[in-house]
Design a protein around this motif. Structure first.
Motif, short mmCIF file in Angstrom:
data_model
loop_
_atom_site.label_atom_id
_atom_site.label_comp_id
_atom_site.label_asym_id
_atom_site.label_seq_id
_atom_site.Cartn_x
_atom_site.Cartn_y
_atom_site.Cartn_z
N SER A 96 0.82 -1.22 0.00
CA SER A 96 0.00 0.00 0.00
C SER A 96 0.85 1.27 0.00
N ILE A 97 2.10 1.18 0.48
CA ILE A 97 2.96 2.36 0.50
C ILE A 97 4.18 2.22 -0.41
N TYR A 98 4.35 1.03 -1.01
CA TYR A 98 5.51 0.80 -1.87
C TYR A 98 5.12 0.60 -3.34
N SER A 99 3.92 0.99 -3.74
CA SER A 99 3.46 0.69 -5.10
C SER A 99 3.47 1.89 -6.05
N ASP A 100 3.94 3.03 -5.57
CA ASP A 100 4.01 4.19 -6.46
C ASP A 100 5.22 4.05 -7.37
N ARG A 101 5.26 4.84 -8.40
CA ARG A 101 6.40 4.89 -9.30
C ARG A 101 7.14 6.21 -9.11
N PRO A 102 8.45 6.20 -9.35
CA PRO A 102 9.21 7.45 -9.27
C PRO A 102 8.79 8.40 -10.37
N LEU A 119 5.01 3.45 -15.83
CA LEU A 119 5.42 4.59 -15.00
C LEU A 119 4.25 5.35 -14.42
N CYS A 120 3.05 4.86 -14.60
CA CYS A 120 1.87 5.56 -14.07
C CYS A 120 1.91 5.57 -12.54
N PRO A 121 1.70 6.73 -11.91
CA PRO A 121 1.66 6.78 -10.44
C PRO A 121 0.55 5.87 -9.91
N TYR A 122 0.67 5.48 -8.66
CA TYR A 122 -0.31 4.58 -8.06
C TYR A 122 -1.55 5.39 -7.68
N THR A 123 -2.45 5.55 -8.62
CA THR A 123 -3.64 6.38 -8.49
C THR A 123 -4.85 5.59 -8.97
N ASP A 124 -6.03 6.24 -8.92
CA ASP A 124 -7.23 5.59 -9.45
C ASP A 124 -7.08 5.29 -10.94
N ARG A 125 -6.33 6.13 -11.64
CA ARG A 125 -6.12 5.90 -13.06
C ARG A 125 -5.36 4.60 -13.27
N PHE A 126 -4.33 4.38 -12.47
CA PHE A 126 -3.57 3.12 -12.57
C PHE A 126 -4.46 1.93 -12.26
N ARG A 127 -5.29 2.05 -11.23
CA ARG A 127 -6.16 0.93 -10.86
C ARG A 127 -7.18 0.64 -11.95
N SER A 128 -7.65 1.67 -12.65
CA SER A 128 -8.57 1.45 -13.76
C SER A 128 -7.88 0.70 -14.90
N PRO A 378 11.85 0.87 -10.79
CA PRO A 378 11.83 1.23 -9.36
C PRO A 378 10.43 1.53 -8.84
N HIS A 379 10.19 1.12 -7.60
CA HIS A 379 9.01 1.54 -6.86
C HIS A 379 9.35 2.83 -6.13
N ARG A 380 8.34 3.50 -5.63
CA ARG A 380 8.56 4.73 -4.86
C ARG A 380 7.77 4.65 -3.57
N LEU A 381 8.45 4.90 -2.46
CA LEU A 381 7.83 4.85 -1.14
C LEU A 381 7.06 6.14 -0.87
N TYR A 441 6.94 -7.48 -8.18
CA TYR A 441 6.37 -7.68 -6.84
C TYR A 441 5.17 -6.77 -6.58
N GLY A 442 4.34 -7.26 -5.66
CA GLY A 442 3.24 -6.44 -5.15
C GLY A 442 2.24 -6.05 -6.21
N ARG A 443 1.76 -4.84 -6.11
CA ARG A 443 0.73 -4.35 -7.02
C ARG A 443 1.30 -3.88 -8.35
N ARG A 444 2.62 -4.04 -8.50
CA ARG A 444 3.28 -3.70 -9.76
C ARG A 444 3.74 -4.94 -10.52
N VAL A 445 3.25 -6.11 -10.12
CA VAL A 445 3.62 -7.32 -10.84
C VAL A 445 3.15 -7.21 -12.29
N CYS A 446 3.90 -7.78 -13.21
CA CYS A 446 3.57 -7.69 -14.64
C CYS A 446 2.18 -8.25 -14.90
#
Length: 527
Positions: A96-102, A119-128, A378-381, A441-446
């Protein structure tokens, strides 16, 4: 110095120094950082950051400092994870805190890849976007592409066979042919479009854009990624050649995204075209003229297309390299294929039934031995964190050294050698499946990993069932890979020939035609 240059230089110095002071104060307050190379005053570890093949440097740091390493570049904290356990603890358990992108000023902002899933930030747009993709790329839905992947791989076999009959052929066209195979499969899935030829302009455009992405997102490759304020420097300014590079890459990317999608939109408007990921979503979106939805669909389709058009290329090319270097492995695989298949090519049904376990192990070993994305993206914290008593600052770039993990001798003994046997259940030393590592890993898995696995498996099984792959006499290929976010084997020579009279008959019976198997309708795939 030009007055504008003076102002910019002062702004950059103030930005760097102010950020460093704040970070020093924060680190003293929150506890020690993970170990790592000793930083220099003000600039941190800028001189330590690798210029290419960063996974080798990260692996060396892991052996020297441990599986969690901290470095900094002009105030930007970077955390390198060199173990599967650390990746699970942070990127999975704290996703939940490590799934953003730089925010990569070069690849993301200046070129425009921030609009794509990678490279999309971890936002509602990414989830869509991920929701859209999940409706066709999950393990169950990916089965609908079996027939397509088998058909395109048969076309590939015939093309390779025809190449092998040409005098003096040393596999020069092999990377090009593999790219045509991967590009054809993913363009049909994404847009319902069969490339016109190996030199199709749409495939060529995707190839160019993806290679530019790999260069633009390589860690440490661009100073503007360390000093984001530089992205405001005009192109005419000294040392601003990156701006001209970005403009060129942006033009390529926009063409890759817009040309196939605009064609799909025209087909939807005229009730023509074929079912595809983009076609069905665009058709559904006709009832809702939301501009945002259309933008998301366009970039999701481009993300699917660009992701699938390059990564599988590297894996299949690695298969040819491995078989050239390890002829005894090739013989073992072919012995099992010959025992199971009787005058026919393998199918993905054979995989589902588990009748070719050595091929399954061989595919896993390809993924481990030569991971397509050696350090992932890279992920972003997004907030401060504590791990094993260390302070990990908010905004840290967190890199999983996939190469280092899959070549860790404590997990994969004799890691440098290609040994599918390490994944066979009957072996007492059976080792961990590398797929939970190499696909991220995590919510950024391929999201396309199941389609990719299918494509690689059927390619490996079909290729080895009919071809003998060998080195060119007097030439020994080297295990050498290009640098970049997606790493490919450096070009090498090999000979590919029909391995028997039966194989030759099978190959000559394959027809190269223009018939296309398109993906099922939206009623079937639940889009």
């Amino acid at each position: 110095m030009h007055p504008v240059a003076q102002v910019l230089a002062l702004a950059l110095a103030t930005y760097i120094l102010g950020g460093l002071v704040l970070k020093v104060i924060a680190s003293r307050k929150n506890g020690p950082l993970p170990p790592g190379p000793k930083p220099l005053f003000l600039v941190g570890n800028v001189v330590d950051l690798p210029k290419s093949h960063d996974w080798f440097t990260f692996e060396k740091w892991g052996k020297q400092y441990g599986d969690v390493v901290h470095v900094s570049a002009l105030g930007q904290p970077i955390i390198v994870l060199n173990s599967h356990r650390a990746c699970l603890d942070l990127l999975e358990k704290k996703s939940s805190i490590y799934s953003d992108r730089p925010r990569l000023p070069m690849g993301g902002d200046l070129i425009g890849w921030k609009n794509a899933m990678a490279l999309c930030p971890y936002t509602d747009r990414f989830r869509s976007m991920r929701k859209y993709l999940g409706q066709i790329t999950g393990p169950r839905n990916a089965k609908q592409f079996w027939e397509l992947e088998e058909q395109e791989t048969k076309r590939f076999l015939r093309i390779i066979y025809d190449d092998s009959l040409k005098s003096g052929s040393k596999g020069e066209m092999l990377p090009h042919r593999i790219r045509g195979l991967a590009g054809s499969i993913i363009s049909i899935i994404s847009y319902g479009y069969r490339p016109l030829s190996d030199n199709d302009p749409v495939i060529g455009l995707a190839d160019k854009a993806i290679r530019q992405f790999s260069l633009a997102t390589a860690p440490g490759a661009w100073l503007v990624d360390v000093l984001p304020a530089m992205k405001h420097i005009p192109a005419w300014f000294p040392f601003a050649s990156f701006q001209r590079t970005a403009a060129n890459h942006r033009e390529t990317l926009e063409s890759m995204v817009n040309i196939p999608y605009n064609t799909v939109k025209e087909q939807v408007a005229t009730a023509s075209g074929h079912h595809s990921f983009a076609h069905d979503l665009a058709q559904r979106n006709e009832t809702d003229k939301s501009q945002d939805d259309g933008h998301i669909i366009k970039w999701t389709a481009a993300s699917l297309y660009s992701g699938g058009a390059d990564t599988t290329v590297s894996a299949i090319y690695s298969l040819f390299l491995a078989m050239t270097l390890y002829p005894e492995i090739q013989k073992k695989a072919q012995a099992q294929l010959d025992a199971v298949l009787i005058d026919r090519l393998p199918t993905l049904r054979d995989r589902e039934e588990g009748s070719l376990p050595y091929i399954e192990a061989l595919v896993k070993e390809i993924l481990r031995w030569a991971p397509v994305g050696p350090t992932g993206i890279p992920h972003r914290l997004t907030q401060d964190d504590q791990y094993r008593g260390w302070h990990i600052p908010k905004g840290s770039l967190v890199i999983s050294n996939i190469w280092g993990i899959t070549h860790d001798e404590t997990i994969y003994p004799d890691a440098a050698h290609f040994k599918p046997e390490r994944f066979l259940d009957e072996e007492e030393s059976s080792q961990p499946d590398p797929r939970p590592i190499v696909f991220g890993y995590g919510r950024r898995v391929c999201p396309g990993q199941y389609i990719a696995e299918q494509s690689l498996w059927i390619a490996a099984a079909m290729i080895l069932s009919v071809f003998s792959i060998s080195p060119v006499p007097g030439e020994t290929p080297k295990f050498e890979y290009e640098s970049g976010t997606v790493s490919h084997p450096k070009p090498f020579s090999c000979l590919t020939a029909a391995r028997s009279s039966k194989a030759k008959a099978l190959l000559e019976s394959l027809e190269i035609n223009s018939e296309v198997i398109y993906m099922p309708s939206s009623r079937d795939n639940h889009i």
